[in-house]
Design a protein around this motif. Structure first.
Motif, PDB file in Angstrom:
ATOM      1  N   ARG A 196       1.098  -1.157   0.132  1.00  0.00           N
ATOM      2  CA  ARG A 196      -0.008   0.184  -0.122  1.00  0.00           C
ATOM      3  C   ARG A 196       1.115   1.062   0.520  1.00  0.00           C
ATOM      4  NH1 ARG A 196      -5.432   0.990   3.044  1.00  0.00           N
ATOM      5  NH2 ARG A 196      -5.554   3.311   3.042  1.00  0.00           N
ATOM      6  N   LEU A 225      -4.159  -4.476  -3.346  1.00  0.00           N
ATOM      7  CA  LEU A 225      -4.644  -5.063  -1.482  1.00  0.00           C
ATOM      8  C   LEU A 225      -6.030  -5.696  -1.399  1.00  0.00           C
ATOM      9  CD1 LEU A 225      -4.141  -0.826  -0.608  1.00  0.00           C
ATOM     10  CD2 LEU A 225      -2.206  -2.598  -1.243  1.00  0.00           C
ATOM     11  N   TRP A 239      -8.348   0.376  -4.894  1.00  0.00           N
ATOM     12  CA  TRP A 239      -7.502  -1.047  -4.260  1.00  0.00           C
ATOM     13  C   TRP A 239      -6.788  -1.734  -5.293  1.00  0.00           C
ATOM     14  CZ3 TRP A 239     -11.098  -4.731  -1.326  1.00  0.00           C
ATOM     15  CH2 TRP A 239     -12.472  -3.764  -0.166  1.00  0.00           C
ATOM     16  N   ALA A 273      -5.678  -3.214   2.174  1.00  0.00           N
ATOM     17  CA  ALA A 273      -6.929  -2.699   1.925  1.00  0.00           C
ATOM     18  C   ALA A 273      -8.009  -1.289   2.757  1.00  0.00           C
ATOM     19  CB  ALA A 273      -7.698  -3.595   0.674  1.00  0.00           C
TER      20      ALA A 273
END
Length: 456
Positions: free
Chosen positions: A168, A301, A294, A306
């Motif tokens: 991320r 993710l 995402w 996420a």
């Protein structure tokens, strides 16, 4: 197709099992050098339990966990405010399970190694970065044991590496630290005697000042007439002293105990319960603001990476397990894996983001605060303290964050690689706050719409 899953937590391991079940090759990496049964308790809502049962883990899970029978709200003196049945007792097809997080992770890791091979999980491998090409992803990974980097080439990368996700961070480099709500949590597990039904979850007090959550998590202890109790102490800190979110920080007994002296429920001394834990963990209650994407090409993710959320309503692990099931379904039916990731995002993002926001605004806790304010020395009858409307607000507030009401949609086409006779039950969160729903649209309609949106 080959997929790299970064993160060997509950979400990552369930993803590996789900992808393997539909014929997709998977490699799981994790930065820890050894997967140990660490942590404390976790709750799995019935729709998450159903997903794990679909993977053939029903017997093993039942041998570890407690099927939670009820949720009971109390004040600090142990006086009952409200209760409701949970899991099978509430009419669900599967239990709500309370289990030790480390034992669940160990169970999932053993299943991954047994089904995918002993080399399917590589520990001591820290995800660093990913470079995308039209037909592949090249991931740079730091091998901690040899202290050098290696390149791993796959068709897709799934970031299931938790709150502090490196995947991320590569997609949202300017996001910053997690968002803290001012509540500090201490957690531990203590062996004691069973309380209430022996399968009850207790929530006492309110997180405006101090709140306690406690529930048994061990089927083995229950078989011996004992209860291994997971407890969570939530205290709002007036100075809002910020601290980093580190799940393994050791907490101090002298800091948490003063908030709970004199608390009791069903004969359990809360101070003794807290003092009886071999180790206390401490960390702030944090989440992150929902994001609008995402999926970025061949990278996606999942789970806490996420949609990190407050540990309220038993949603964290349950939402990650739901992610895994939808991801596998969409990748199995897509001609292009990038289309599968896009369909996964379409099916899950709006729903999970709504749960994140619901967890920030819980009407139930506002009502519990009223109990604390109106009856600071306890009460004899809750109806002398709260109105019927206020009591209903507790039920509604918890249901919005725990997904006590879900829509089960049976899909007529066979679940990939499971035979033509199999109907896969796809569970959809429909317990969304009114502010997140469209103009009074009923919950069940919204659940069906989420499936149509992704082609179900």
């Amino acid at each position: 197709m080959k997929v790299l899953v970064a993160g060997a937590g509950i979400g990552g391991l369930t993803t590996a099992l789900r992808l393997h079940a539909v014929g997709i090759d998977v490699l799981v990496i994790d930065s820890v050098t050894e997967l140990l049964p660490l942590g404390v308790g976790i709750n799995l809502l019935p729709h998450a339990t159903a997903e794990l049962c679909e993977l053939g883990l029903e017997e093993e899970l039942a041998g570890l966990a407690i099927p939670t029978a009820e949720l009971v709200h109390l004040d600090r003196f142990g006086n009952e405010i409200w209760r409701e049945p949970r899991g099978l007792a509430a009419g669900h097809d599967h239990p709500q399970y309370s289990v030790h997080r480390g034992e669940l992770q160990t169970l999932l890791a053993a299943a991954v190694r047994a089904r995918l091979g002993s080399g399917a999980i590589r520990t001591g491998m820290r995800f660093v970065a990913a470079r995308q090409y039209p037909d592949r992803v090249c991931s740079t990974v730091h091998d901690r044991a040899r202290d050098h980097t290696v390149e791993i080439t796959t068709d897709l990368v799934i970031g299931a590496d938790g709150l502090h996700s490196a995947v991320r961070a590569g997609l949202y480099p300017d996001e910053g630290a997690p968002r803290w709500n001012g509540i500090r949590m201490w957690r531990g597990v203590t062996m004691t005697r069973p309380f209430l039904t022996g399968a009850s979850m207790v929530m006492a007090g309110s997180n405006h000042t101090a709140k306690l959550v406690a529930y048994p998590i061990s089927a083995a202890a229950r078989g011996e007439g004992r209860a291994l109790v997971n407890w969570v102490a939530e205290v709002r800190m007036p100075d809002h002293t910020e601290q980093a979110a580190n799940w393994q920080r050791t907490g101090r007994l002298d800091e948490v105990l003063p908030h709970y002296r004199g608390w009791r429920f069903d004969g359990i001394d809360v101070g003794a319960l807290i003092s009886g834990s071999e180790r206390i963990l401490e960390y702030p209650m944090v989440d992150r603001d929902p994001v609008s994407r995402w999926v970025f090409g061949r990278v996606a993710l999942l789970g806490d990476a996420a949609h990190p959320m407050y540990p309220i309503g038993s949603n964290g692990g349950s939402q990650a397990i739901l992610d895994a099931g939808v991801l596998a379904t969409e990748l199995a039916r897509a001609a292009d894996p990038r289309d599968g990731l896009t369909a996964y995002e379409a099916a899950r993002l709006e729903i999970a983001n709504a749960v994140v926001l619901a967890n920030r605004d819980i009407p139930a806790d506002r009502v519990l605060r009223l109990v604390e304010e109106r009856a600071p020395q306890g009460f004899d009858r809750i109806t002398d303290v709260l109105t019927e409307d206020e009591l209903r607000a507790i039920a509604g507030g918890y249901q919005r964050t725990s997904a006590a009401r879900v829509s089960a949609v049976e899909v007529s086409e066979p679940y990939p690689n499971r035979g033509a006779s199999t109907l896969h039950r796809l569970y959809v969160e429909v317990a969304i706050p009114a502010t997140s729903r469209g103009h009074g649209e009923p919950d069940s309609r919204r659940g069906r719409r989420a499936h149509r949106k992704s082609g179900r």
